[in-house]
Design an enzyme around this catalytic site. Sequence first.
Site, PDB file in Angstrom:
ATOM      1  N   PRO A 263       0.777  -1.244   0.000  1.00  0.00           N
ATOM      2  CA  PRO A 263       0.000   0.000   0.000  1.00  0.00           C
ATOM      3  C   PRO A 263       0.805   1.290   0.000  1.00  0.00           C
ATOM      4  O   PRO A 263       0.236   2.368   0.186  1.00  0.00           O
ATOM      5  CB  PRO A 263      -0.792  -0.127   1.308  1.00  0.00           C
ATOM      6  CG  PRO A 263       0.143  -0.850   2.223  1.00  0.00           C
ATOM      7  CD  PRO A 263       0.904  -1.830   1.343  1.00  0.00           C
ATOM      8  N   CYS A 264       2.108   1.224  -0.220  1.00  0.00           N
ATOM      9  CA  CYS A 264       2.941   2.420  -0.054  1.00  0.00           C
ATOM     10  C   CYS A 264       2.597   3.538  -1.035  1.00  0.00           C
ATOM     11  O   CYS A 264       2.910   4.702  -0.781  1.00  0.00           O
ATOM     12  CB  CYS A 264       4.421   2.057  -0.169  1.00  0.00           C
ATOM     13  SG  CYS A 264       4.891   1.340  -1.758  1.00  0.00           S
TER      14      CYS A 264
END
Length: 314
Positions: A263-264
């Site tokens: 999810p960065c």
Amino acid sequence: MQNVINTVKGKALEVAEYLTPVLKESKFKETGVITPEEFVAAGDHLVHHCPTWQWATGEELKVKAYLPTDKQFLVTKNVPCYKRCKQMEYSDELEAIIEEDDGDGGWVDTYHNTGITGITEAVKEITLESKDSIKLQDCSALCDEEDEEDEGEAADMEEYEESGLLETDEATLDTRKIVEACKAKADAGGEDAILQTRTYDLYITYDKYYQTPRLWLFGYDEQRQPLTVEHMYEDISQDHVKKTVTIENHPHLPPPPMCSVHPCRHAEVMKKIIETVAEGGGELGVHMYLLIFLKFVQAVIPTIEYDYTRHFTM
């Protein structure tokens, strides 16, 4: 070596997430991140419009106190996957690098124009009305009408970030021809027919460290037997395997580990979408987060037909 690096990073992020305080104040419009309460609101909206998604609790010992007990994560099961990524004809025209000037070399979207190769994604349109509130048309009608409607090509990062973000896709394909072709192979008893009957269970959790949703997936063969990691990687864009997508333990469920889309970059992409909508005179409500989220992760898993939401138009 990459697996070792991913394992170390995963353990470090587990510690970081544990130490990160729960986000209390909304920063959705400013940064693209969401609070647990906003995650629940977006999840309720997704479940309402796409009933194939449902809330779940998971293991009691893994319940997160900052989320309602009965709304720990979202799940949809038995999602079809008829093709392997390698079966999608590759062409330079189908590749786009998203955010190529960032420190990581960018996000490669290998299938950003999949309509050219004849690959149809079961996606309908989300209508985003300019200068008005967002209107979502019920996508649950797909279950009753999928044989009667043409379906647009898959949405992706390229459309959202570099090509006007919210334009209507013109290309449509007749999915009945694809279904008929699959049936013909099955009747012939060919090996290809077996490869085209995989299913996946998909999960969306809230990542407290990145303060965004996170997608997890686990696959099964035609006999509903679990796929190996190597087999699941066949259904993931090879530019994302072991990079954007890693193998980790689900935060709410027991082993085995699952594939997870890291999810960065989620907040960054969402922030750009918010800005684009604002430039067009509209306003993107946080309740739409997961519907849009499911759009841009299609670049990672282009052959898994989970996304029954609609495209955006301005």
